[in-house]
Design an enzyme around this catalytic site. Structure first.
Site, PDB file in Angstrom:
ATOM      1  CG  ASP A 146      -2.090  -0.911   1.143  1.00  0.00           C
ATOM      2  OD1 ASP A 146      -2.255  -1.549   0.088  1.00  0.00           O
ATOM      3  OD2 ASP A 146      -2.861  -0.997   2.120  1.00  0.00           O
ATOM      4  CG  ASP A 294      -3.880  -8.281  15.436  1.00  0.00           C
ATOM      5  OD1 ASP A 294      -4.692  -7.637  16.130  1.00  0.00           O
ATOM      6  OD2 ASP A 294      -2.676  -7.984  15.372  1.00  0.00           O
TER       7      ASP A 294
END
Length: 559
Positions: A146, A294
């Site tokens: 990114d 996560d």
């Protein structure tokens, strides 16, 4: 005068000298007046007994003071509980898989490497991943980029090179950062071929046998995720990295092991682990409404019935932040993300058929960072409460305040020392020298993490703030990227101000011969001053070398 080259670390040494000097001064005062005389005057003299009468103002200060102390002591007691779980369930430690795949049965694995502006470490990452000892025909590697800087060009060159050498690596670049890391991982899954997915952040260097050590644990069809233990490439780089390593060791040794061995929920750490693709899909996939995607996915998967394994003996080295601002950015992101996850996930946990033990542990796990705003409240109330309690009598302070304070603060030190003893049974005593700074640093993070926690509580959304990586592995390496350094803002000045407030409290305590409180107060002084000074000094001396080596251009060596 502080030397600009190592100003942050000189300031730490200065604080240590201050602590030593204060201790010597205190010992001199006690010796000059006589310990017996001091004890008689402060503990046995009843001349003014009964003259003090509690009033509404005092109660208005003392009630919140004790409420905060009791809550913090509760979180402190929970650290002792995790140590108890660790030792009680030591027999449940996972080492070997229940069965092994035959070579021809090895499943296909996708390795995902999410990066954002990582020009200094991307080559090291790709080199390590392309050395993984796994059949190439059953492996595909995705570099999920990114980036918005030179990393794009660097990454393309590296991927083309390794692909030409026969490695199954592909490059996926997004023009936007929608969903940040979670968005990049979800995008990669659209073209992923693997039945299993291993994930490594940019600063990790997995060993060649990493995949082979993890994959066989998935022979159990109920296993959804395997997490390994982080180790630290640059652990000995500085005092700061030594303390950071101890903090992470406590998490990976006692928290993860204690929770996984006792069958309660624990989380994937975003990297150095492997997922079963079906577990990700059944849990609802990667979602980006929290900063700790996560942990969010981990709880959703476990609520679906998937089992997780923690492999303490499998190590995956990574680079620790070498600057205070980078460390504070990382800690604030984790603090805010966990509170966001607690708001999102805890109602589902409490409504599930999980055991009471699992629910209680989930509460402590996900809300632990609420202790930071409570520490701010305690910081404000400590001096006036100390004055009031002084006039109420020493015995009350010794029997009530001191035990609560010990439970809320010294549980931290004992917790992390146990982790060092487990990891380094022959040399763990050396870690004791970092203990005061470890406790002080935990206090010094209070302002930054309090802001993060409050933002999470009120629902304020912020961008995913990456932790800068400079490929600093030894003292010869240079911190060479000014643009990756975050702006300082007002937080360091607030930290210095609060530290000065506690310095006044130290002088007040010494002036009133309240010596027992001085070591505790000095921890607050050192904690706030060190974090504030290290943030300001490294910002002012941006680009100053901590060694003699540097990169000649903004590309990794060899490109």
């Amino acid at each position: 005068m502080l030397k600009p080259v190592i100003a942050p670390y000189d300031s730490v040494e200065f604080m240590d000298l201050t602590l030593t000097s204060s201790s010597l001064a205190m010992a001199f005062i006690l010796a000059s007046k006589g310990l017996a005389g001091y004890f008689r005057q402060h503990f046995l003299d009843k001349t003014f007994q009964g003259l003090y009468q509690v009033n509404a103002f005092d109660l208005g200060l003392l009630i919140p003071y004790f409420i905060v102390l009791i809550i913090l002591a509760g979180y402190g007691a929970h650290r002792y509980w995790l140590v108890y779980l660790y030792y009680k369930n030591k027999k449940n430690k996972t080492t070997e898989p229940a069965a092994y795949f035959r070579d021809e049965e090895l499943p296909r694995v996708t390795v995902q490497l999410p990066i954002f502006n990582e020009q200094y470490v991307v080559d090291r990452l790709l080199d390590a991943v392309c050395r993984l000892d796994y059949p190439k025909e059953k492996l595909d590697i995705q570099l999920l980029d990114d980036s918005t800087d030179e990393t794009v060009e660097v990454a393309r060159i590296l991927v083309d090179r390794y692909a030409a050498l026969g490695h199954p690596v592909t490059y996926l670049h997004r023009d936007n950062r929608e969903g940040y890391k979670a968005g990049a991982l979800a995008e990669g899954l659209k073209t992923a071929k693997g039945e299993f997915v291993a994930i490594f952040d940019a600063d990790f260097v997995p060993a060649a046998d990493f995949l082979m050590k993890c994959i066989h644990h998935f022979t159990n069809p109920n296993i959804g995720m395997v997490q390994t233990r982080w180790t630290h490439i640059n652990r000995n780089y500085s005092v700061l990295t030594q303390v950071e390593a101890i903090l992470l060791d406590g998490h990976f040794v006692l928290e993860h092991s204690g929770r996984s061995r006792s069958g309660v929920f624990f989380n994937f750490n975003g990297t150095a682990g492997m997922w079963r693709r079906r577990a990700i899909d059944e849990a609802g996939g990667w979602e980006h409404d929290t900063l700790t995607e996560d942990t969010d996915l981990s709880y959703r998967a476990q609520l679906k019935g998937w089992k997780f394994i923690y492999l303490q003996d499998i190590e995956c080295p990574a680079e620790l932040p070498v600057e205070m601002t980078a460390f504070k950015t990382q800690q604030a992101r984790w603090a805010k993300g966990l509170i966001q996850v607690s708001k999102k996930i805890l109602p589902r946990v409490f409504a599930s058929d999980a055991s009471r033990h699992q629910k209680i542990e989930a509460w402590y796990h996900l809300t632990a960072n609420l202790s930071y705003p409570l520490m701010i409240v305690l910081s404000v109330l400590l001096l006036p409460a100390m004055i009031i309690r002084f006039y109420q009598g020493w015995f009350q302070m010794l029997y009530i305040d001191l035990p609560l304070f010990m439970a809320s603060t010294f549980s931290i030190s004992s917790f992390y020392m146990v982790s060092q003893k487990e990891l380094f049974p022959k040399t763990w005593m050396r870690s004791l020298i970092y203990l005061p700074l470890l406790m002080a640093l935990g206090i010094g993070l209070t302002v930054t993490n309090t802001r993060a926690v409050l933002e999470a509580l009120v629902g304020k959304q912020t961008a995913f703030a990456r932790t800068p990586k400079y490929r600093v592995e030894s003292k010869k390496d240079r911190i060479g990227a000014k643009k990756y350094r975050r702006r300082l803002g007002w937080v360091p000045w607030i930290e210095l101000l609060i530290g000065s407030y506690f310095a006044l409290a130290v002088f007040y305590a010494i002036d009133n011969e309240n010596y027992i409180t001085v070591p505790f107060l000095l921890l607050f002084v050192i904690g706030y001053w060190v974090t504030g000074l290290m943030s300001l000094l490294q910002g002012r001396f941006a680009g100053v070398s901590v060694g003699s080596e540097t990169h000649a251009k903004p590309f990794p060596v060899g490109v």
